[in-house]
Enzyme design. Structure first.
Site, PDB file in Angstrom:
ATOM      1  N   GLU A  38      54.075  28.046  26.733  1.00 39.65           N
ATOM      2  CA  GLU A  38      52.210  28.245  26.521  1.00 39.65           C
ATOM      3  C   GLU A  38      51.422  27.169  25.786  1.00 39.65           C
ATOM      4  OE1 GLU A  38      50.517  30.270  27.610  1.00 39.65           O
ATOM      5  OE2 GLU A  38      51.933  32.110  28.037  1.00 39.65           O
ATOM      6  N   CYS A 193      45.435  35.232  43.644  1.00 36.59           N
ATOM      7  CA  CYS A 193      44.294  34.925  43.170  1.00 36.59           C
ATOM      8  C   CYS A 193      43.991  33.782  42.820  1.00 36.59           C
ATOM      9  CB  CYS A 193      43.530  36.017  42.474  1.00 36.59           C
ATOM     10  SG  CYS A 193      41.625  36.266  42.099  1.00 36.59           S
ATOM     11  N   CYS A 200      44.013  37.992  49.763  1.00 36.99           N
ATOM     12  CA  CYS A 200      43.234  39.858  48.773  1.00 36.99           C
ATOM     13  C   CYS A 200      43.716  40.367  49.611  1.00 36.99           C
ATOM     14  CB  CYS A 200      42.040  39.844  48.809  1.00 36.99           C
ATOM     15  SG  CYS A 200      40.623  38.905  48.414  1.00 36.99           S
ATOM     16  N   CYS A 209      38.609  45.568  42.889  1.00 41.57           N
ATOM     17  CA  CYS A 209      38.354  44.094  42.952  1.00 41.57           C
ATOM     18  C   CYS A 209      36.657  43.933  43.407  1.00 41.57           C
ATOM     19  CB  CYS A 209      38.789  43.555  43.752  1.00 41.57           C
ATOM     20  SG  CYS A 209      38.229  41.576  43.261  1.00 41.57           S
TER      21      CYS A 209
END
Ligand code: SF4
Length: 376
Positions: A38, A193, A200, A209
């Site tokens: 991370e 995205c 999409c 969405c």
């Protein structure tokens, strides 16, 4: 199924078929490995992180090894990833974990947040992925997904917008499979995205969405607003004496147009006649106001409001005054700031007089032009 349950269910189903499930920190998904990944991923893409992660883990296989390593070794293993504060914080956090948490990263959000270099989203990602805890994340990819999914207006860096996005992120959390869900929403942002041209048609959550439905995916998330440039205002005094001469003053060395000759500048809200009386002992009468001139400096805009003033009596100036009278038709002009020179040129052109010496006839509208800002 509620819209929110459907979001996580669809996302997880998509993840099972298309998600990234072979990343090195997913096997084994320990707190240490997820945390290192991370931190590395904060400013760097997955593909670039993978070889660094593998080398780093070979060198520092656990918290204790990282905590005990010479700082230079840690920085060397980080070399190429950039943002070296991340590596320093990583080692400091490992040392604190060894000294204060029994050699493991804390498994509670508040304690994890206390460690250097660990923010809310990173802590949540570690706890969700390594412990399956139910915490929302909001990294860059997730902000983009959620801003579009919920059509959340505004720049995500603004506190109110960030609050709205955190709240949406929390509301969409599933009850189980938190580790997979967390990876899935990050994957959705990284692969479908995307910042430009989101795909999409292939997105598992396109039905819900809001941005997609409105055909406005390009509007979310909003870009960081441009900082408003400060606006300063001043009066630009066209002071003429009975002989038609014009008053010029030399600007103080510091400030706007420092050291240049210029028409006198007065504060925007100041009584111009009183200013001339105080500064030069001149008794002037205010006349016509001319259209405002906009001028751009590097760090601010300046609006100049030209105002004509007439001096009737014989107008001498004190010897030491930083000002002088000039006859536009006869005297050589000193160097003047561009907007002032253009104004005098225009006025000379309108009056049908020959342009002041050293100037071309006025043929074009004045343009705004950026010049270096003054030193103060
Ligand atoms: S439908 Fe398009 S804009 Fe909406 S979340 Fe999916 S990829 Fe992003």
């Amino acid at each position: 199924m509620s819209a929110h349950a459907s979001f996580s269910a669809r996302l997880l189903a998509w993840y099972d078929r298309h998600g990234r499930r072979d990343l090195p920190w997913q096997h084994a998904r320990t707190p240490y490995r997820v945390w290192v990944a991370e931190i590395m991923l904060q400013q760097t893409q997955v593909a670039a992180v993978v070889p660094y992660f593998q080398r780093f883990l070979r060198r520092f296989p656990d918290l204790a090894a990282l905590a005990a390593a010479p700082a230079d070794d840690v920085l060397q293993a980080w070399a190429g990833l950039g943002y070296y504060a991340r590596a320093r914080n990583l080692q400091r956090a490992a040392q604190i974990a060894v000294a204060e948490h029994g050699g493991a990263l804390p498994a509670e959000l508040p304690a994890l947040l206390e460690l250097p270099g660990i923010g809310r989203s990173t802590a949540a990602a570690v706890l969700a992925q390594a412990h399956g805890q139910r915490h929302a994340i909001l990294d860059g990819n997730v902000k983009r997904v959620l801003a579009r999914y919920g059509a959340v207006d505004g720049w995500p860096g603004a506190p109110a917008v960030a609050r709205a996005l955190w709240s949406l992120s929390e509301s969409l959390l599933p009850q189980e499979r938190l580790a997979d869900y967390t990876q899935a929403i990050m994957d959705l942002g990284a692969t479908l995205c995307t910042a430009r041209k989101p795909q999409c048609a292939r997105c598992p959550v396109q039905d819900g969405c809001a941005a997609h439905r409105a055909g406005r995916t390009a509007d979310f998330p909003a870009a960081r607003p441009r900082r408003q440039r400060p606006l300063r205002q001043a009066q630009l005094l066209l002071v003429q004496d009975a002989a038609g001469r014009l008053l010029l003053e030399r600007r103080p060395p510091a400030g706007i147009w420092g050291g240049l000759w210029c028409l006198p500048l007065a504060q925007a809200d100041e009584d111009a006649a009183a200013f001339l009386r105080g500064a030069y002992g001149l008794h002037a009468q205010a006349g016509e106001a001319l259209p405002t001139i906009a001028h751009a400096f590097t760090h601010f805009d300046l609006h100049l409001r030209p105002l004509r003033l007439h001096v009737r009596e014989p107008a001498g100036l004190a010897e030491q005054a930083p000002a002088r009278w000039i006859d536009l038709a006869a005297d050589a002009l000193p160097g003047l700031p561009a907007p002032v020179a253009r104004l005098l040129q225009q006025l000379a052109g309108k009056a049908g007089a020959a342009p002041p010496q050293g100037m071309a006839p006025a043929t074009t509208r004045p343009r705004r032009k950026a010049v270096s800002s003054p030193s103060t």
